[in-house]
Design an enzyme around this catalytic site. Structure first.
Site, short mmCIF file in Angstrom:
data_model
loop_
_atom_site.label_atom_id
_atom_site.label_comp_id
_atom_site.label_asym_id
_atom_site.label_seq_id
_atom_site.Cartn_x
_atom_site.Cartn_y
_atom_site.Cartn_z
CB SER A 194 -8.49 40.29 -9.53
OG SER A 194 -8.67 39.45 -10.66
CG ASN A 249 -5.56 41.75 -22.63
OD1 ASN A 249 -5.50 41.34 -21.47
ND2 ASN A 249 -4.48 41.95 -23.37
CB THR A 280 -29.79 83.58 -1.49
OG1 THR A 280 -30.09 84.80 -0.82
CG2 THR A 280 -30.80 83.37 -2.62
CG HIS A 281 -25.94 84.48 0.71
ND1 HIS A 281 -24.66 84.58 0.21
CD2 HIS A 281 -26.74 85.16 -0.16
CE1 HIS A 281 -24.68 85.31 -0.90
NE2 HIS A 281 -25.93 85.67 -1.15
CB SER A 293 -28.38 59.98 21.40
OG SER A 293 -27.37 59.98 22.40
CE LYS A 318 -28.41 64.24 19.55
NZ LYS A 318 -27.97 65.43 18.81
CG ASN A 343 -29.26 62.03 16.38
OD1 ASN A 343 -29.58 63.16 16.70
ND2 ASN A 343 -28.55 61.22 17.14
CD GLU A 403 -26.24 62.96 10.89
OE1 GLU A 403 -25.29 63.47 11.51
OE2 GLU A 403 -27.09 62.25 11.45
CE1 TYR A 428 -6.21 44.47 -18.70
CE2 TYR A 428 -4.03 43.48 -18.56
CZ TYR A 428 -5.26 43.74 -18.00
OH TYR A 428 -5.55 43.27 -16.74
CD GLN A 455 -6.29 41.85 -11.53
OE1 GLN A 455 -6.35 40.99 -12.41
NE2 GLN A 455 -5.53 41.72 -10.46
CE LYS A 474 -12.32 43.70 -13.82
NZ LYS A 474 -10.89 44.12 -13.73
N1 ARG Z 1 -8.05 40.02 -14.25
C1 ARG Z 1 -7.63 40.82 -15.36
C2 ARG Z 1 -8.25 42.22 -15.25
O1 ARG Z 1 -9.15 42.38 -14.56
C3 ARG Z 1 -8.04 40.20 -16.64
C4 ARG Z 1 -7.21 40.57 -17.81
C5 ARG Z 1 -5.86 39.97 -17.67
N2 ARG Z 1 -5.11 40.14 -18.85
C6 ARG Z 1 -3.82 39.95 -18.87
N3 ARG Z 1 -3.20 40.14 -19.97
N4 ARG Z 1 -3.15 39.61 -17.80
O2 ARG Z 1 -7.81 43.14 -15.87
#
Ligand code: ARG
Length: 471
Positions: free
Chosen positions: A36, A123, A168-169, A290, A296, A298, A303, A330, A335, A338
């Site tokens: 990751s 964790n 309205t509408h 365009s 044009k 735009n 948008e 956990y 993971q 993110k």
């Molecule tokens: N890269 C992991 C995450 O984002 C970190 C935590 C990993 N913990 C574990 N017990 N493998 O969640």
């Protein structure tokens, strides 16, 4: 340790951190799905801040020596510098940001690095890092929202008495002022900012020290790390500390509402800039041409702001789906928390900045808006109200008489204010010359003096209130 280990072969890495009980290497596909670093390297500042706070606390509590803590702190500072300078070796074989930092620390300061992870787990580490990141982002978003509000207030001030049709509408309803219309968005973005502020209060608890899930047998001081990292207090349940992602979800939910508001304003900009409406103009700086149609201009930025809502809403759905049904505490599923958050806040940042730019850039065509405000029988309600107030007519009857007046005007190709007194009196004998004083868009607007109404005085009152609030 030397830099040699950075040239370590991927197939022998991995084992460094957690390989003690393993005799075989992870399959390539195992590494591929597990890694990751490309995503969570964005947490490096938070990771290092968390580790420095942790090491200082361990020393203060006598869990590691002051000397070791200093060595660790120096190493972490050096790593921060490397990352800042772009010389830090981010390595996929160390999976994530936490292990990349720790592995590098070992290369820089040797075996002492291994003491940093005392009374800590990835964790609680990742929960802490991510909270810190989201908290920063929430602060940043609030600041962005306030900038947008200020831009809207400046335009609202310019156009506090500029007439436009209220819809309205998307059908002409009653005249309003452009300033009033813009203030509606100031309210929306104000609620958005307040939601983010609320979320910040709830999220500002320190998960660090929850350790893997059950807390720690070491005499750690979670209040100290909380204070060092700007948290109000430690989380009160270690299982919840490592498994909670409400802070991310709540922020995404609020991002989603904000995006919805941005999207509504963007849509109006798209409509208003059409030649058919011609209410506002964006300068060349916020328009695109365009490649085939030379005429044009735009509103691409509007948008794209409108479209970013898709990503942002999608991010909330993605994360709430990841979290749904996860047993405590956990699971590696988390993971996947993110990417949606990073993506959503990147999109939101762009959308807020682009919208602030467009609002700052736009100019309204007063004449055209006023003409539109005066057409479409937009003062029909004012006529009905006049009948109620002056002839003591029940509103339903007044509505009926007014409907007949609209019908008549329409058949003659006139606006209500252009009907002769004779015509009006044929519909209702009691009508007098005075009625014309309420039939213009200006008069209609100016009469709406109720709190929060569209009368320019009221609009200026709200502008003043907001300016004080945002000052
Ligand atoms: N890269 C992991 C995450 O984002 C970190 C935590 C990993 N913990 C574990 N017990 N493998 O969640």
């Amino acid at each position: 340790m030397t830099d040699q280990s950075s040239a370590q072969k991927p197939e022998t890495a991995g084992q460094k951190m957690w390989g003690g009980r393993f005799s075989a290497q992870p399959a390539e596909i195992m590494q591929a799905i597990n890694v990751s670093i490309e995503v969570d390297k964005r947490l490096w500042r938070q990771d290092i801040a968390g580790s420095r706070a942790h090491a200082a606390m361990l020393a203060k509590q006598g869990i590691i020596s002051t000397e070791d803590a200093q060595t660790i702190d120096g190493g972490l500072a050096a790593i921060a510098e490397e990352i800042e300078n772009g010389t830090f070796p981010f390595r996929a074989e160390f999976e994530d940001i936490h292990m990349n930092v720790e592995a590098r620390l070992r290369e820089l300061i040797g075996a002492t690095a291994g003491r940093l992870h005392t009374a800590r787990s990835r964790n609680d580490q990742v929960a802490t890092d991510f909270r810190l990141w989201v908290r920063d982002r929430v602060d940043y978003t609030v600041a962005q929202l306030e900038k947008l509000q200020l831009a809207l207030l400046a335009r609202a001030e310019d156009y506090a008495d500029a007439l436009m049709p209220g819809f309205t509408h998307l059908q002409p309803a009653q005249p309003v002022t452009f300033g009033h219309h813009l203030l509606a968005y100031v309210e929306m973005f104000g609620r958005d900012a307040s939601r983010f502020r609320d979320a910040r209060v709830r999220m500002n608890e320190n998960p660090l020290g929850s350790a893997a899930l059950a807390g720690s047998p070491f005499p750690i001081d979670r209040h100290a790390t909380a204070a060092a990292l700007g948290f109000d207090r430690p989380t009160a349940n270690s299982l919840d500390g490592v498994s909670d992602r409400d802070f991310a979800l709540e922020s995404l939910a609020h991002a989603s509402l904000t995006a919805g508001h941005l999207s509504r304003l963007a849509e109006e900009i798209v409509i208003w800039t059409t030649p058919q409406f011609g209410f506002i103009r964006l300068s060349d700086a916020f328009s695109t041409g365009s490649s085939i149609m030379p005429q044009k201009k735009n509103p691409d930025a509007a948008e794209l702001v409108r479209a970013k809502t898709g990503r942002i809403n999608g991010a909330f759905i993605a994360l709430t789906t990841v979290m749904k049904g996860l047993p405590l505490a956990y699971s590696k599923d988390m993971q996947e928390d993110k990417p949606p958050v990073f993506e959503a806040f990147e999109a939101l940042d762009l959308a807020l900045a682009a919208m602030t730019g467009m609002v700052g850039d736009l100019t309204a065509n007063r004449e055209r808006m006023q003409a539109a405000a005066s057409s479409g029988f937009s003062t029909a309600t004012d006529l009905a109200d006049w009948l109620v107030r002056n002839l003591n007519m029940p509103f339903r009857d007044a509505h009926h008489v007014t409907g007949a007046a609209v019908k008549l005007a329409e058949s003659k190709g006139l606006e209500l204010s252009q009907l002769s007194l004779n015509d009006l009196q044929n519909l209702e004998a009691g009508i007098t010359e005075d009625v014309y004083s309420v039939l213009t868009a200006e008069a209609s607007c100016a009469s709406r003096q109720s709190y929060g109404g569209t009368a320019p005085d009221q609009v200026r009152l709200q502008i003043k209130r907001w300016k004080e609030t945002l000052a």
